[in-house]
Design a protein around this motif. Structure first.
Motif, PDB file in Angstrom:
ATOM      1  N   LYS A   1       0.830  -1.205   0.000  1.00 58.48           N
ATOM      2  CA  LYS A   1       0.000   0.000   0.000  1.00 58.48           C
ATOM      3  C   LYS A   1       0.866   1.257   0.000  1.00 58.48           C
ATOM      4  O   LYS A   1       0.605   2.211  -0.748  1.00 58.48           O
ATOM      5  N   ARG A   2       1.906   1.274   0.831  1.00 59.06           N
ATOM      6  CA  ARG A   2       2.789   2.434   0.912  1.00 59.06           C
ATOM      7  C   ARG A   2       3.511   2.679  -0.412  1.00 59.06           C
ATOM      8  O   ARG A   2       3.744   3.819  -0.803  1.00 59.06           O
ATOM      9  N   ARG A   3       3.863   1.632  -1.075  1.00 57.46           N
ATOM     10  CA  ARG A   3       4.654   1.727  -2.307  1.00 57.46           C
ATOM     11  C   ARG A   3       3.777   1.730  -3.570  1.00 57.46           C
ATOM     12  O   ARG A   3       4.288   1.775  -4.670  1.00 57.46           O
ATOM     13  N   ASN A   4       2.467   1.649  -3.353  1.00 54.77           N
ATOM     14  CA  ASN A   4       1.509   1.657  -4.467  1.00 54.77           C
ATOM     15  C   ASN A   4       1.805   0.534  -5.464  1.00 54.77           C
ATOM     16  O   ASN A   4       1.820   0.732  -6.690  1.00 54.77           O
ATOM     17  N   ILE A   5       2.040  -0.651  -4.924  1.00 55.81           N
ATOM     18  CA  ILE A   5       2.302  -1.837  -5.738  1.00 55.81           C
ATOM     19  C   ILE A   5       1.084  -2.750  -5.663  1.00 55.81           C
ATOM     20  O   ILE A   5       0.568  -3.015  -4.570  1.00 55.81           O
ATOM     21  N   HIS A   6       0.626  -3.231  -6.789  1.00 53.50           N
ATOM     22  CA  HIS A   6      -0.561  -4.083  -6.831  1.00 53.50           C
ATOM     23  C   HIS A   6      -0.143  -5.550  -6.815  1.00 53.50           C
ATOM     24  O   HIS A   6       0.606  -6.002  -7.686  1.00 53.50           O
ATOM     25  N   LEU A   7      -0.658  -6.273  -5.845  1.00 50.37           N
ATOM     26  CA  LEU A   7      -0.271  -7.663  -5.666  1.00 50.37           C
ATOM     27  C   LEU A   7      -0.622  -8.525  -6.869  1.00 50.37           C
ATOM     28  O   LEU A   7       0.139  -9.414  -7.245  1.00 50.37           O
ATOM     29  N   GLU A   8      -1.771  -8.269  -7.488  1.00 47.36           N
ATOM     30  CA  GLU A   8      -2.161  -9.091  -8.635  1.00 47.36           C
ATOM     31  C   GLU A   8      -1.225  -8.893  -9.819  1.00 47.36           C
ATOM     32  O   GLU A   8      -1.161  -9.737 -10.720  1.00 47.36           O
ATOM     33  N   THR A   9      -0.481  -7.781  -9.797  1.00 49.48           N
ATOM     34  CA  THR A   9       0.463  -7.500 -10.887  1.00 49.48           C
ATOM     35  C   THR A   9       1.807  -8.183 -10.656  1.00 49.48           C
ATOM     36  O   THR A   9       2.363  -8.799 -11.572  1.00 49.48           O
ATOM     37  N   ILE A  10       2.335  -8.078  -9.442  1.00 53.80           N
ATOM     38  CA  ILE A  10       3.676  -8.621  -9.200  1.00 53.80           C
ATOM     39  C   ILE A  10       3.655 -10.097  -8.816  1.00 53.80           C
ATOM     40  O   ILE A  10       4.602 -10.831  -9.080  1.00 53.80           O
ATOM     41  N   PHE A  11       2.561 -10.559  -8.180  1.00 55.34           N
ATOM     42  CA  PHE A  11       2.532 -11.948  -7.712  1.00 55.34           C
ATOM     43  C   PHE A  11       1.088 -12.419  -7.547  1.00 55.34           C
ATOM     44  O   PHE A  11       0.541 -12.421  -6.446  1.00 55.34           O
ATOM     45  N   PRO A  12       0.458 -12.833  -8.649  1.00 55.61           N
ATOM     46  CA  PRO A  12      -0.953 -13.230  -8.605  1.00 55.61           C
ATOM     47  C   PRO A  12      -1.268 -14.379  -7.642  1.00 55.61           C
ATOM     48  O   PRO A  12      -2.407 -14.508  -7.181  1.00 55.61           O
ATOM     49  N   LYS A  13      -0.265 -15.211  -7.335  1.00 55.36           N
ATOM     50  CA  LYS A  13      -0.504 -16.324  -6.413  1.00 55.36           C
ATOM     51  C   LYS A  13      -0.774 -15.855  -4.987  1.00 55.36           C
ATOM     52  O   LYS A  13      -1.184 -16.650  -4.136  1.00 55.36           O
TER      53      LYS A  13
END
Length: 217
Positions: A109-121
């Protein structure tokens, strides 16, 4: 590296065929290769968990990082940490796993990274954690999201459907759980021995708990 890819394919085939001792020997060779990528680390961890050696599946991933470390590491290392959190939950270290999942989500959340993008598992991993904690509704949401991301026909989704069935059974919707695993069984290939074994065991347990004793045998 070509050697790494070939070894991984041989290991996967050995596991699907139930030749776990042979898979262990190949894994011993694979882990000695220098320069393994983060994807290789995670794949090796998956292999070890499939053959019943989760401690080796944890060792290859390293140690849990602190919140401050998670806030600055590469997204590749974050993926490794997600897998590590799942493995900690897998061996019953639920408190530590839950804390790490929370820390990872804060960092994302702090880094504005989307989990489904970097690691869908991720969604399947965290769903398994919630399932172990008997938080069936949260777990079901994770499994459903995983199936939606990967598509119902993927190998990942086949196992996610079993997890979803476990959630439904836990919530008292046993008939739906039986229907889901029965469909997975119908669509599975005969060489998918581990998948079929898990499905038959799960369906037998659902049938037993719903007092369908004859069908459960």
């Amino acid at each position: 590296m070509e050697m790494i890819r070939e070894l991984q394919e041989k290991i996967q085939t050995s596991i699907k065929e139930g030749r776990f001792d042979h898979a262990r020997k190949l894994l011993g060779k694979l882990t000695k290769i220098k320069g393994l990528s983060w994807k290789d680390q995670i794949r090796i961890s998956e292999f070890y968990s499939w053959i019943g050696d989760p401690k080796f599946g944890i060792k290859v991933l390293g140690s849990p990082l602190s919140q401050s470390e998670l806030d600055v590491v590469s997204t590749d290392e974050l993926c490794v940490q997600i897998r590590l959190s799942y493995m900690l939950a897998f061996i019953g270290a639920h408190h530590l796993a839950g804390r790490q999942f929370q820390n990872i989500e804060r960092s994302m959340k702090r880094r504005n990274i989307h989990l489904e993008t970097i690691f869908p598992k991720y969604f399947q991993y965290v769903a398994h954690y919630y399932l172990a904690m008997f938080e069936y509704e949260k777990a079901a949401l994770g499994f459903e999201k995983s199936i939606a991301i990967h598509g119902p026909e993927s190998d990942i989704s086949k196992y996610a459907q079993i997890g979803l069935a476990d959630c439904l059974d836990g919530m008292g919707e046993t008939d739906r759980a039986i229907a889901i695993v029965s469909k997975v069984i119908e669509q599975a290939k005969i060489e998918e021995r581990i998948l079929l074994a898990i499905c038959f065991q799960a369906r037998g347990e659902y049938l037993f708990r719903s007092n369908q004793m004859a069908a459960a045998k």
